[in-house]
Design an enzyme around this catalytic site. Structure first.
Site, PDB file in Angstrom:
ATOM      1  N   LYS A 150       0.829  -1.219   0.000  1.00 14.94           N
ATOM      2  CA  LYS A 150       0.000   0.000   0.000  1.00 14.94           C
ATOM      3  C   LYS A 150       0.860   1.265   0.000  1.00 14.94           C
ATOM      4  CE  LYS A 150      -1.919  -1.022   3.939  1.00 14.94           C
ATOM      5  NZ  LYS A 150      -1.232  -2.304   4.220  1.00 14.94           N
ATOM      6  N   ARG A 178      -9.046   1.350   8.928  1.00 14.02           N
ATOM      7  CA  ARG A 178      -8.667  -0.032   9.206  1.00 14.02           C
ATOM      8  C   ARG A 178      -9.775  -0.775   9.934  1.00 14.02           C
ATOM      9  NH1 ARG A 178      -2.746   0.758   9.172  1.00 14.02           N
ATOM     10  NH2 ARG A 178      -1.770  -1.273   9.070  1.00 14.02           N
ATOM     11  N   ARG A 216      11.413  -6.161   4.481  1.00 12.05           N
ATOM     12  CA  ARG A 216      11.187  -4.700   4.412  1.00 12.05           C
ATOM     13  C   ARG A 216      12.254  -3.971   5.229  1.00 12.05           C
ATOM     14  NH1 ARG A 216       5.404  -1.949   5.307  1.00 12.05           N
ATOM     15  NH2 ARG A 216       5.360  -3.100   7.273  1.00 12.05           N
ATOM     16  N   ARG A 224      11.735  -2.707  10.948  1.00 13.25           N
ATOM     17  CA  ARG A 224      10.807  -2.231  11.984  1.00 13.25           C
ATOM     18  C   ARG A 224      10.574  -3.329  13.016  1.00 13.25           C
ATOM     19  NH1 ARG A 224       5.782   0.126   8.631  1.00 13.25           N
ATOM     20  NH2 ARG A 224       4.662  -0.960  10.279  1.00 13.25           N
ATOM     21  N   ARG A 257      -0.498  -9.260  13.393  1.00 11.65           N
ATOM     22  CA  ARG A 257      -1.056  -8.180  12.570  1.00 11.65           C
ATOM     23  C   ARG A 257      -1.921  -8.752  11.456  1.00 11.65           C
ATOM     24  NH1 ARG A 257       4.081  -5.088  10.934  1.00 11.65           N
ATOM     25  NH2 ARG A 257       2.651  -3.621   9.947  1.00 11.65           N
TER      26      ARG A 257
END
Ligand code: ADP
Ligand code: ADP
Ligand code: ZN
Length: 213
Positions: free
Chosen positions: A13, A88, A127, A160, A171
């Site tokens: 996204k 969300r 990531r 992260r 998540r």
């Protein structure tokens, strides 16, 4: 042009939203980035949000809704915006719709970046995010020119905390429970658009541009 990005954590996204913002010259509004900036600056909002984010939980609606409603009312949002990471939950979507409806406005495109769960953990563990400017890379798919260094600003890239596999699984569960119902919500409104997020970054972007025109 008022655009919402939907999709699992790590679906791409943010990557796509940045390109949309640049092509159509509209602001990219990422609630995750806003929270991370608040954490870095040690604000009260940041400290509250961090306790949820570290566990892979959603920050409560009341801490996020007003923030976004105020942000989209700002002058630079007159031509539109791309929302990344908001809404969300169904209550967040309803609150946004209600705030927009007061001015006779509405969301025009809800773009769902579709990536199966099997691909997500790999996406997230690869990531890397810049500590300074928030640019994101992927160690295999979208590597920086120099390992560990941001192409844009030269600062350090990190994994992260909430991208470590144990938190990612949390998540993902929360995504399925609380965020996935938004796909039906926007489908019913007739503004849902689906793109295949497993393709290369550039191909996904071409699909999106074909939708936005
Ligand atoms: P990703 O796109 O990788 O899922 P984000 O950067 O969008 O991550 O969000 C990071 C974290 O910030 C989320 O896991 C959640 O804790 C919090 N967050 C961001 N946006 C929202 C939101 N709209 N509602 C609740 N929590 C949010
Ligand atoms: P989200 O905002 O949905 O959480 P990101 O845009 O941060 O997702 O992307 C998650 C990770 O996957 C990042 O490391 C990013 O560089 C990488 N990525 C994004 N799009 C693609 C793609 N089409 N193919 C492969 N990797 C991608
Ligand atoms: Zn940077």
């Amino acid at each position: 042009m008022k655009i919402i990005m939907l999709g699992a954590p790590g679906a791409g996204k943010g990557t796509q939203a940045k390109q949309i913002a640049s092509k159509y010259d509209i602001p990219h509004i990422s609630t995750g980035d806003i929270f991370r900036a608040n954490i870095k600056n040690g604000t009260e909002l940041g400290m509250k949000a961090k306790t949820y984010m570290d566990k892979g939980l959603l920050v409560p609606d009341e801490l996020v809704v007003d923030l976004v409603v105020d942000r989209v009312a700002a002058k630079d949002c007159e031509k539109g915006y791309v929302l990344d990471g908001f809404p969300r939950t169904i209550p967040q979507a309803e609150a946004l719709d209600a705030a927009l409806a007061k001015n006779g406005e509405n969301v025009e495109f809800a773009i769902n970046v579709e990536v199966p769960d099997e691909n997500i953990v790999k996406r997230m563990s690869g990531r890397r995010a810049c500590v300074a400017c928030g640019a994101t890379y992927h160690i295999e798919h979208i590597p920086p020119k120099t390992e560990g260094i941001c192409d844009t600003c030269g600062k350090e890239l990190i994994l992260r905390d909430d991208d470590k596999p144990e938190t990612v699984l949390n998540r993902l569960n929360i995504y399925h429970e609380q965020t996935q119902p938004l796909i039906d919500y926007y489908n019913t409104k007739g503004i849902l658009k689906e793109v295949d997020g497993t393709k290369d970054m550039a191909d996904v972007f071409n699909e999106i541009v074909a939708i936005l025109g």
